[in-house]
Design an enzyme around this catalytic site. Structure first.
Site, PDB file in Angstrom:
ATOM      1  N   GLN A  29      -7.427  -2.027   4.237  1.00  0.00           N
ATOM      2  CA  GLN A  29      -6.418  -1.216   3.554  1.00  0.00           C
ATOM      3  C   GLN A  29      -7.075  -0.437   2.419  1.00  0.00           C
ATOM      4  O   GLN A  29      -6.546   0.584   1.970  1.00  0.00           O
ATOM      5  CB  GLN A  29      -5.312  -2.144   3.022  1.00  0.00           C
ATOM      6  CG  GLN A  29      -4.202  -1.446   2.306  1.00  0.00           C
ATOM      7  CD  GLN A  29      -3.005  -2.367   2.108  1.00  0.00           C
ATOM      8  OE1 GLN A  29      -2.245  -2.653   3.026  1.00  0.00           O
ATOM      9  NE2 GLN A  29      -2.845  -2.870   0.887  1.00  0.00           N
ATOM     10  N   THR A  37     -39.780  27.912  -9.117  1.00  0.00           N
ATOM     11  CA  THR A  37     -40.136  26.552  -8.712  1.00  0.00           C
ATOM     12  C   THR A  37     -40.409  25.825 -10.021  1.00  0.00           C
ATOM     13  O   THR A  37     -40.909  26.443 -10.978  1.00  0.00           O
ATOM     14  CB  THR A  37     -41.396  26.491  -7.813  1.00  0.00           C
ATOM     15  OG1 THR A  37     -42.510  26.988  -8.563  1.00  0.00           O
ATOM     16  CG2 THR A  37     -41.248  27.343  -6.553  1.00  0.00           C
ATOM     17  N   HIS A  38     -40.047  24.571 -10.092  1.00  0.00           N
ATOM     18  CA  HIS A  38     -40.158  23.785 -11.340  1.00  0.00           C
ATOM     19  C   HIS A  38     -39.379  24.451 -12.468  1.00  0.00           C
ATOM     20  O   HIS A  38     -39.732  24.300 -13.645  1.00  0.00           O
ATOM     21  CB  HIS A  38     -41.623  23.585 -11.771  1.00  0.00           C
ATOM     22  CG  HIS A  38     -42.535  23.180 -10.649  1.00  0.00           C
ATOM     23  ND1 HIS A  38     -42.742  21.864 -10.302  1.00  0.00           N
ATOM     24  CD2 HIS A  38     -43.262  23.922  -9.770  1.00  0.00           C
ATOM     25  CE1 HIS A  38     -43.573  21.802  -9.267  1.00  0.00           C
ATOM     26  NE2 HIS A  38     -43.895  23.047  -8.922  1.00  0.00           N
ATOM     27  N   SER A  64     -13.403  27.288 -26.628  1.00  0.00           N
ATOM     28  CA  SER A  64     -13.553  26.080 -27.424  1.00  0.00           C
ATOM     29  C   SER A  64     -12.469  26.086 -28.499  1.00  0.00           C
ATOM     30  O   SER A  64     -12.079  27.144 -28.986  1.00  0.00           O
ATOM     31  CB  SER A  64     -14.936  26.071 -28.067  1.00  0.00           C
ATOM     32  OG  SER A  64     -14.915  25.309 -29.247  1.00  0.00           O
ATOM     33  N   ASN A 103      -2.014  -2.683  13.176  1.00  0.00           N
ATOM     34  CA  ASN A 103      -3.468  -2.492  13.138  1.00  0.00           C
ATOM     35  C   ASN A 103      -3.912  -1.244  13.908  1.00  0.00           C
ATOM     36  O   ASN A 103      -4.723  -0.458  13.415  1.00  0.00           O
ATOM     37  CB  ASN A 103      -4.179  -3.728  13.691  1.00  0.00           C
ATOM     38  CG  ASN A 103      -3.861  -4.971  12.875  1.00  0.00           C
ATOM     39  OD1 ASN A 103      -3.286  -4.869  11.786  1.00  0.00           O
ATOM     40  ND2 ASN A 103      -4.227  -6.135  13.381  1.00  0.00           N
ATOM     41  N   LYS A 150     -17.132  30.885 -27.870  1.00  0.00           N
ATOM     42  CA  LYS A 150     -17.483  30.182 -26.637  1.00  0.00           C
ATOM     43  C   LYS A 150     -16.742  30.652 -25.402  1.00  0.00           C
ATOM     44  O   LYS A 150     -15.578  31.026 -25.458  1.00  0.00           O
ATOM     45  CB  LYS A 150     -17.211  28.688 -26.822  1.00  0.00           C
ATOM     46  CG  LYS A 150     -18.118  28.050 -27.858  1.00  0.00           C
ATOM     47  CD  LYS A 150     -19.430  27.633 -27.295  1.00  0.00           C
ATOM     48  CE  LYS A 150     -19.307  26.209 -26.815  1.00  0.00           C
ATOM     49  NZ  LYS A 150     -20.478  25.775 -26.119  1.00  0.00           N
ATOM     50  N   SER A 156       0.829  -1.216   0.000  1.00  0.00           N
ATOM     51  CA  SER A 156       0.000   0.000   0.000  1.00  0.00           C
ATOM     52  C   SER A 156       0.857   1.256   0.000  1.00  0.00           C
ATOM     53  O   SER A 156       0.345   2.364   0.076  1.00  0.00           O
ATOM     54  CB  SER A 156      -0.920  -0.004   1.228  1.00  0.00           C
ATOM     55  OG  SER A 156      -0.159  -0.161   2.415  1.00  0.00           O
ATOM     56  N   GLU A 160     -18.699  22.942 -14.199  1.00  0.00           N
ATOM     57  CA  GLU A 160     -19.093  21.621 -14.712  1.00  0.00           C
ATOM     58  C   GLU A 160     -18.263  20.522 -14.060  1.00  0.00           C
ATOM     59  O   GLU A 160     -18.769  19.441 -13.738  1.00  0.00           O
ATOM     60  CB  GLU A 160     -18.929  21.570 -16.231  1.00  0.00           C
ATOM     61  CG  GLU A 160     -19.973  22.406 -16.962  1.00  0.00           C
ATOM     62  CD  GLU A 160     -19.638  22.631 -18.431  1.00  0.00           C
ATOM     63  OE1 GLU A 160     -19.052  21.731 -19.061  1.00  0.00           O
ATOM     64  OE2 GLU A 160     -19.955  23.715 -18.951  1.00  0.00           O
TER      65      GLU A 160
HETATM   66  N1  ARG Z   1      -1.117  -1.272   5.148  1.00  0.00           N
HETATM   67  C1  ARG Z   1      -2.000  -1.784   6.102  1.00  0.00           C
HETATM   68  C2  ARG Z   1      -3.354  -1.047   6.001  1.00  0.00           C
HETATM   69  O1  ARG Z   1      -3.365  -0.045   5.442  1.00  0.00           O
HETATM   70  C3  ARG Z   1      -1.478  -1.619   7.474  1.00  0.00           C
HETATM   71  C4  ARG Z   1      -2.023  -2.564   8.479  1.00  0.00           C
HETATM   72  C5  ARG Z   1      -1.520  -3.932   8.192  1.00  0.00           C
HETATM   73  N2  ARG Z   1      -1.850  -4.866   9.204  1.00  0.00           N
HETATM   74  C6  ARG Z   1      -1.714  -6.145   9.022  1.00  0.00           C
HETATM   75  N3  ARG Z   1      -2.019  -6.924   9.999  1.00  0.00           N
HETATM   76  N4  ARG Z   1      -1.372  -6.660   7.878  1.00  0.00           N
HETATM   77  O2  ARG Z   1      -4.345  -1.484   6.489  1.00  0.00           O
END
Ligand code: ARG
Length: 457
Positions: free
Chosen positions: A322, A155-156, A277, A110, A283, A23, A290
């Site tokens: 993740q 309205t509408h 444009s 974690n 334009k 990640s 948008e």
């Molecule tokens: N990269 C992980 C996440 O974003 C970090 C936590 C990973 N924990 C694990 N037990 N593999 O969630």
């Protein structure tokens, strides 16, 4: 490179599995929070005598150097690491040796990632609140500036009754005030520290979670370790508040786009916020508005994506989680970008009061006021309504408007019309008479501006 978690297995994952699992290419933006969190963790481990004081000091000094080197560009993120947490710990151990390996005592990735996300979002949500406030201020200022400008209220999408442009702008300011309060509300629940929940069940070490939370500026700690590591409500609440905010910006954008068209010509955006444009020389397109309207879809998608990720996850942490990062980061980046372009676009927009007035006069939006005039002179409303309708029909047939239709013509329909009818159907008078609480009168607009400025304090 050998995996830090090599243990039960040798950590020889296939390259494709590594790429899939990692990640770091999106969570590296959490490096500040990760390092700050780790410094607080080391301080707590020191205070509780869980690791030697000297080791803790070396860890903290090492981390602060890593942070400085990342900020200066001296140190580059190694994209072959699995995530930002592994990267920081690895560099620390490379730099200070064995003591670096003590940092991960009494924590887990974690609770670490849950902490990083809360700290990052807290910062970004505050940044968004400041931007929303900026836009709200622009709206309050513009409402004051254009408090005498009449346009048709719809309205509408049919012309309905006269309103002041300031009143229309303040409707959006009220939405933004609610957006701000939703974001502030999300911040309140985000304000509990998950660190110390460890992998899922807490720890056997004598930690001080409250101390660590205080060091990191949290008002409290998550009270259940399983919940602490598996809760992503704070992401969902924020995404939900951001989706509603984008919905408001999108509706506003839609009006800006309509108003900028030749059919309306109520406003003209500054050249700085429009595009041309490549083929049609005449334009001037409202691309920014948008895009804000279009990007609303992305933010909704981010919310729906994460809600769906979370719906089937058993307690506690699972790797599915993740997948919280990309939608959260995308929504935050998108909203910040939208607000940064939207606010100056509105602040520099040229308003054409004469075109708004013309539209207000062309739609017989004072026909109700004409009927009310007859009612004040004793006619039952239903009869007055009918006469007013007949006069409007004649105006449409002969290309006239109520404001300039001669008194003799009025008298053809009802002989008790007098000169004072013109005052009764004057658009500004009609708007100012709508002086009920929250109505469009200038008096009411002034009160609304005051209310908004009070809330912005
Ligand atoms: N990269 C992980 C996440 O974003 C970090 C936590 C990973 N924990 C694990 N037990 N593999 O969630």
């Amino acid at each position: 490179m050998a995996k830090m978690w090599a243990g039960r297995t040798a950590g020889n994952t296939d390259q494709i599995a590594d790429d899939f699992n990692s990640s770091i290419h999106f969570d590296s933006r959490l490096y500040r929070e990760d390092i700050t969190g780790s410094m607080a963790h080391a301080s707590m481990l020191k205070k509780q005598n869980i690791i030697p004081a000297a080791a803790a000091d070396h860890i903290i000094a090492g981390l602060s150097e890593i942070l400085a080197d990342l900020e200066s560009g001296e140190l580059e993120i190694d994209e072959t690491c699995e995530d930002i947490h592994m990267f920081v710990e690895q560099v620390l151990t490379e730099r200070i040796g064995e003591e670096g390996k003590m940092l991960h005592t009494a924590r887990s990735r974690n609770d670490q990632v849950a902490l990083d996300m809360r700290m990052y979002m807290r910062k970004k949500v505050n940044e968004i609140i400041t931007l929303v406030r900026g836009l709200t201020e622009v709206l309050a200022d513009s409402a004051e500036k254009y408090k005498d400008v009449i346009l048709p209220g719809y309205t509408h999408l049919q012309r309905a009754q006269p309103v002041y442009f300031g009143h229309h702008l303040l409707a959006y300011a009220m939405m933004l005030i609610r957006d701000t309060s939703r974001l502030q509300d999300a911040l309140k629940r985000m304000d509990e520290s998950p660190i110390g929940a460890c992998a899922l069940a807490g720890t056997t070490y004598d930690t001080d979670r409250v101390y660590e939370a205080e060091l990191l500026g949290f008002s409290g700690v998550c009270a259940n370790s399983l919940d602490a590591v598996s809760d992503r409500d704070f992401c969902l609440e924020t995404l939900s508040a951001l989706s509603i905010l984008m919905m408001h910006l999108s509706r506003f954008s839609e009006e800006i786009i309509l108003w900028s068209s030749w059919e309306f010509r109520f406003v003209e955006l500054s050249d700085a916020y429009t595009t041309g444009s490549s083929i049609m020389p005449q334009k001037k397109n409202s691309d920014m508005a948008e895009l804000v309207r279009g990007k609303t879809g992305r933010v909704y998608g981010d919310l729906m994506g994460l809600l769906t990720v979370m719906k089937g996850i058993p307690l506690a942490y699972n790797k599915d989680m993740q997948e919280d990062k990309e939608p959260v980061f995308d929504a935050i980046d998108t909203v910040i970008m939208c607000l940064k372009v939207f606010t100056p676009m509105i602040a520099t927009m040229n308003v054409h009061p004469e075109n708004m007035m013309k539209a207000a006069q062309g739609g017989f939006i004072n026909a109700t006021d004409l009927a009310d005039y007859m009612v004040t002179k004793g006619l039952p409303f239903r009869s007055a309504y009918k006469i007013s309708g007949q006069i409007v029909a004649e105006c449409i047939k002969t290309g006239q408007v109520l404001e300039t239709l001669p008194l003799e013509t009025y008298k053809k329909y009802w002989d008790q019309f007098e000169e004072d009818l013109y005052e009764a159907i004057d658009l500004k008078n009609a708007a100012d008479r709508r002086n009920s609480l929250g109505g469009t009168s200038r008096e009411s607009i002034a009160k609304q501006i005051e209310l908004i400025r009070e809330k912005l304090k």
